[in-house]
Enzyme design. Structure first.
Site, PDB file in Angstrom:
ATOM      1  N   SER A 142       7.216  29.205 -12.767  1.00  0.00           N
ATOM      2  CA  SER A 142       8.137  28.732 -11.734  1.00  0.00           C
ATOM      3  C   SER A 142       9.335  28.082 -12.410  1.00  0.00           C
ATOM      4  O   SER A 142       9.231  27.565 -13.532  1.00  0.00           O
ATOM      5  CB  SER A 142       7.435  27.702 -10.843  1.00  0.00           C
ATOM      6  N   TYR A 155       2.526  19.965 -10.339  1.00  0.00           N
ATOM      7  CA  TYR A 155       2.913  21.378 -10.298  1.00  0.00           C
ATOM      8  C   TYR A 155       3.854  21.707 -11.452  1.00  0.00           C
ATOM      9  O   TYR A 155       3.655  22.700 -12.172  1.00  0.00           O
ATOM     10  CB  TYR A 155       3.576  21.681  -8.961  1.00  0.00           C
TER      11      TYR A 155
END
Length: 258
Positions: A142, A155
């Site tokens: 990501s 995350y």
């Protein structure tokens, strides 16, 4: 990708990017795909969509955090379709979690799925790829890996770990004939982002994301980064010195008062 049908094992295949990517790989390359995820009923639906798109699929309910289960699933795919040419680690979880409210188990769970889940899959396929002198590892990370984002510490950390692992693996495996690609999407319209209650600029439809990733895999790109607007912004943010990033992040963060 080579002209003959690739044999792919794809984790996180039951919904979102994984499901769309499976169908696009079938449409574009007549891929034979081992679909890995925990939700068996959704996997069966994706497997049928893959077959309708011109590929073949095997649905395997599997927790990517369980290394033995992943190795067993990989072996099943090889028995059904032959040697695996591509391993795509897409399984991931993400949730807003504030550091001042952090608890050990949710932190560990994010790392187990997002980082260890990927390396479990890669560890299961690397030996036969090296023996064959060919293969391709793809890890869906990501742009959140570019910098520690407030409200997403867990995350961001898990995706940064994956991106760093992919970079090292790319260098190590190149001479052995195995390509490595790190995928860094921005916001993609999926069930995971549907739960977010903060602004998500430059959102990419999931079908478009699947096409971008499929093209990048075929070109054996080192990185597949999109959309360009968010990638450019995060690269600029990554270049900021720490003191300036702290001020910028605090100013822009939607979580600063929570």
């Amino acid at each position: 990708m080579k002209s003959h049908s690739p044999v792919i094992v794809l984790s996180g295949a039951s919904s979102g990017i994984g499901a769309a990517l499976a169908v696009e790989l079938a449409r574009a390359h007549s891929a034979r795909i081992g679909l890995l995820a925990r939700r068996a009923e959704l996997l069966d639906e994706v497997a049928e969509a893959v077959r309708e798109a011109g590929g073949d699929a095997l649905a395997l309910s599997c927790d990517v955090a369980d290394a033995e289960a992943v190795a067993g699933a990989v072996a099943t795919v090889e028995t059904r379709f032959g040697p695996i040419t591509h391993a795509i680690a897409n399984a991931g979880i993400g949730e807003t979690m504030f550091v001042h409210k952090a608890k050990a188990e949710p932190i560990a769970r994010v790392m187990r799925v997002n980082y260890e889940g990927a390396t479990n899959l890669f560890s299961a396929v690397i030996p036969q790829m090296i023996e064959a002198g060919s293969g391709h590892l793809i890890g869906v990370s990501s742009i959140a890996s570019f910098r520690g984002l407030p409200g997403s510490a867990n995350y961001s950390a898990s995706k940064a770990a994956l991106s760093t692992w992919m970079e090292a693996a790319r260098v190590e495996l190149k001479a052995r004939g195995v390509a490595v690609t790190a995928v860094h999407p921005g916001f993609v319209q999926t069930p995971m982002t549907d739960k977010n209650n903060f602004p998500m600029p430059f959102m990419v439809p999931v079908d478009k994301a699947a096409k971008i990733i499929t093209r990048g895999i075929a070109r054996r790109q080192r990185e597949i980064n999109f959309p360009w607007q968010m990638v450019t912004l995060l690269r600029l943010v990554r270049a900021l010195p720490g003191w300036l990033y702290d001020r910028f992040a605090l100013l822009m963060s939607p979580f600063k008062k929570r």
